[in-house]
Design a protein around this motif. Sequence first.
Motif, PDB file in Angstrom:
ATOM      1  N   GLY A 224      62.158 100.412 -11.157  1.00  0.00           N
ATOM      2  CA  GLY A 224      60.956 101.177 -10.812  1.00  0.00           C
ATOM      3  C   GLY A 224      61.369 102.642 -10.671  1.00  0.00           C
ATOM      4  N   LEU A 225      60.515 103.428 -10.015  1.00  0.00           N
ATOM      5  CA  LEU A 225      60.820 104.854  -9.868  1.00  0.00           C
ATOM      6  C   LEU A 225      62.139 105.066  -9.117  1.00  0.00           C
ATOM      7  CD1 LEU A 225      59.946 107.786 -10.283  1.00  0.00           C
ATOM      8  CD2 LEU A 225      58.586 107.624  -8.182  1.00  0.00           C
ATOM      9  N   THR A 226      62.404 104.232  -8.094  1.00  0.00           N
ATOM     10  CA  THR A 226      63.643 104.398  -7.317  1.00  0.00           C
ATOM     11  C   THR A 226      64.861 104.152  -8.208  1.00  0.00           C
ATOM     12  OG1 THR A 226      62.442 103.477  -5.424  1.00  0.00           O
ATOM     13  CG2 THR A 226      64.829 103.701  -5.189  1.00  0.00           C
ATOM     14  N   GLY A 227      64.881 103.012  -8.891  1.00  0.00           N
ATOM     15  CA  GLY A 227      66.040 102.646  -9.715  1.00  0.00           C
ATOM     16  C   GLY A 227      66.240 103.606 -10.869  1.00  0.00           C
TER      17      GLY A 227
ATOM     18  N   THR B  52      48.047 106.118  -8.873  1.00  0.00           N
ATOM     19  CA  THR B  52      47.252 107.039  -9.691  1.00  0.00           C
ATOM     20  C   THR B  52      47.702 108.476  -9.513  1.00  0.00           C
ATOM     21  OG1 THR B  52      45.403 105.560  -9.351  1.00  0.00           O
ATOM     22  CG2 THR B  52      44.850 107.733 -10.175  1.00  0.00           C
ATOM     23  N   THR B  53      48.061 108.802  -8.281  1.00  0.00           N
ATOM     24  CA  THR B  53      48.463 110.186  -7.991  1.00  0.00           C
ATOM     25  C   THR B  53      49.669 110.167  -7.069  1.00  0.00           C
ATOM     26  OG1 THR B  53      47.067 110.224  -6.033  1.00  0.00           O
ATOM     27  CG2 THR B  53      46.100 111.120  -8.053  1.00  0.00           C
ATOM     28  N   GLY B  54      50.385 111.270  -7.014  1.00  0.00           N
ATOM     29  CA  GLY B  54      51.462 111.419  -6.028  1.00  0.00           C
ATOM     30  C   GLY B  54      51.248 112.732  -5.287  1.00  0.00           C
TER      31      GLY B  54
ATOM     32  N   ILE C 215      69.310  96.914 -14.092  1.00  0.00           N
ATOM     33  CA  ILE C 215      68.885  95.554 -14.440  1.00  0.00           C
ATOM     34  C   ILE C 215      67.443  95.325 -14.004  1.00  0.00           C
ATOM     35  CG2 ILE C 215      69.385  93.106 -13.968  1.00  0.00           C
ATOM     36  CD1 ILE C 215      72.264  94.007 -13.493  1.00  0.00           C
ATOM     37  N   GLU C 216      66.604  94.921 -14.933  1.00  0.00           N
ATOM     38  CA  GLU C 216      65.166  94.805 -14.653  1.00  0.00           C
ATOM     39  C   GLU C 216      64.646  93.448 -15.142  1.00  0.00           C
ATOM     40  OE1 GLU C 216      62.588  96.472 -13.066  1.00  0.00           O
ATOM     41  OE2 GLU C 216      61.479  94.743 -13.794  1.00  0.00           O
ATOM     42  N   ARG C 217      63.888  92.788 -14.265  1.00  0.00           N
ATOM     43  CA  ARG C 217      63.341  91.477 -14.601  1.00  0.00           C
ATOM     44  C   ARG C 217      62.220  91.573 -15.641  1.00  0.00           C
ATOM     45  NH1 ARG C 217      61.047  88.737  -9.416  1.00  0.00           N
ATOM     46  NH2 ARG C 217      59.679  90.517  -9.685  1.00  0.00           N
TER      47      ARG C 217
ATOM     48  N   GLY D 214      59.965 105.265   3.284  1.00  0.00           N
ATOM     49  CA  GLY D 214      58.668 105.736   2.790  1.00  0.00           C
ATOM     50  C   GLY D 214      58.230 105.084   1.490  1.00  0.00           C
ATOM     51  N   ILE D 215      56.923 105.013   1.323  1.00  0.00           N
ATOM     52  CA  ILE D 215      56.385 104.281   0.170  1.00  0.00           C
ATOM     53  C   ILE D 215      55.920 105.197  -0.962  1.00  0.00           C
ATOM     54  CG2 ILE D 215      55.603 102.306   1.543  1.00  0.00           C
ATOM     55  CD1 ILE D 215      52.743 103.690   1.060  1.00  0.00           C
ATOM     56  N   GLY D 216      55.680 106.475  -0.663  1.00  0.00           N
ATOM     57  CA  GLY D 216      55.117 107.378  -1.674  1.00  0.00           C
ATOM     58  C   GLY D 216      56.146 107.724  -2.744  1.00  0.00           C
ATOM     59  N   MET D 217      55.667 108.239  -3.861  1.00  0.00           N
ATOM     60  CA  MET D 217      56.584 108.576  -4.957  1.00  0.00           C
ATOM     61  C   MET D 217      57.599 109.635  -4.538  1.00  0.00           C
ATOM     62  SD  MET D 217      54.279 108.466  -8.340  1.00  0.00           S
ATOM     63  CE  MET D 217      52.622 108.377  -7.814  1.00  0.00           C
ATOM     64  N   ALA D 218      57.144 110.614  -3.728  1.00  0.00           N
ATOM     65  CA  ALA D 218      58.067 111.666  -3.265  1.00  0.00           C
ATOM     66  C   ALA D 218      59.184 111.050  -2.422  1.00  0.00           C
ATOM     67  CB  ALA D 218      57.306 112.711  -2.453  1.00  0.00           C
TER      68      ALA D 218
END
Length: 455
Positions: free
Chosen positions: A14-17, A59-61, A34-36, A438-442
């Motif tokens: 995902g964005l983190t990896g 939808t937005t960050g 590695i991604e499922r 934190g959960i947000g994209m930033a």
Amino acid sequence: MKDIKCDVVIIGAGLTGLTLAYYLTKKGKKVALIERNDKVGGVINTGNVDGFVYEKGPTTGVLGSEELVQLFEDLQSDCKLELTNPEAKERWILKGNKWEALPSGLFSAIQTPLFSLKDKFRILGEPFRKKGNNPNETLSDMVIRRMGKSFLDYAVDPFISGIYAGDATKLVTRFAMPKLYYLEQDYGSFIKGAIKKKKEPKTELQKKVTREVFSVEGGLGNLIKALEKNIPEDSVFCGADNAGVEVKPHGFITTFSDQSNGEETKISSGKVVTTFGGTALADILPFVSFDQMDKVSNTSYAKVVKVAVGYKKWEGNPVKAFGGLVPTIENQAVLGVLFSGSLFRDRCPREGALLSVFVGGVKRPDMIDKTDDELKNIVVEAIRKTLKETKEPDFFEINRYQNAIPQYDILSEARLQAIDSIEEAYPGLFIAGNIKDGIGMADRVKQAVQLVNKL
Ligand SMILES: Cc1cc2nc3c(=O)[nH]c(=O)nc-3n(C[C@H](O)[C@H](O)[C@H](O)COP(=O)(O)OP(=O)(O)OC[C@H]3O[C@@H](n4cnc5c(N)ncnc54)[C@H](O)[C@@H]3O)c2cc1C
């Protein structure tokens, strides 16, 4: 069996990896991501159907961390940040089937029907109220104590639905909104703290952390494509089944099998990072004791249904606004709507509209089990009632997320402590992802960059 050696194995793209893999690669490290799923991006996924460019997940960050600002600067030749249309700034809150604009200044705050007269006066005393001393105070208790019940009902509660799809009576401020918590702890008041913070000197990069809302030209999927493009192709393993990690004297061995042909791959590395939570983590890290892992994998998640609704010709009330949020007290199935077609360029036909509707959340977990037809009726009826568009939409797509947003509730402290002690017991193992920080994209990008420095 393929046998590979690398510096860092990252599980979950995902964005983190992806951010982690991108910066580690830049620093000359050899990574294996590695991604499922059969593609990278995690919950970020942009679709394009019949002239509608829509987001299936986020939808937005918010431009809320220096690391995110820097990431966009680093990727500028491959993707372009797009800020929201300034003409669509107004944020709406539903009250009695009518959208009311959230006040943006003193004059509108005095006039708004959203807050009670008593609370409007009460807010003047916020800087002088004494600070709380319960580190596990919930958001709702904190807001009622400092600002009043109507601010909770018609500002904070809908805002929490918009971010966490959560319940302000369960989320603990220190974990869910740490900036708010420390404004009170460090400065004694939200208002005093916000004013003082604004005056503090800032670096050039900090000045760019404007907290403006963004997407990417052509959709958030283009951020994912840009990251993917800058990670060597042979470092990314999509369609990876049954990933598992073993501890070895000088590091770790990660194995997985290829979904398409069952071929096994074995990767030796000095370090392993996981980037997701839930029960999957226990399968991947079987050497961690049940007691410790249970505190990590018992994180509760909001179930969210994300619905993209498109109209080729919009004939309802004008939707030149940011979007609308629905307070719990209004007792509706829909949590909120973003007017994506008004916020960003080229997302729908010129005279049309594209709406991103959120349904369900912690308070309505039943919604995810509704059939597509039931969900369509609920969403189209809500649009008809509150936005006065009576036509059937031209485009409608439903995406369900069983584990959409982790809830930073009273269990968070035990979860974070368990993660720390697992990492201490197995040096070189890092448990990341949105179950912490934190959960947000930033927040996701910030965590990844901080990990790069640690690794
Ligand atoms: C519907 C929705 C709307 C959202 N809206 C917003 C928003 O508007 N703004 C905002 O800032 N944030 C929003 N968020 C939150 C934000 O998008 C996420 O916190 C963030 O994108 C998560 O990124 P991640 O890489 O940590 O996790 P994910 O994107 O969940 O990626 C984790 C990856 O790990 C993979 N994985 C899981 N198990 C395994 C396994 N066993 N083996 C291998 N791979 C595995 C998954 O397939 C996935 O690709 C939203 C989230 C959702 C679900």
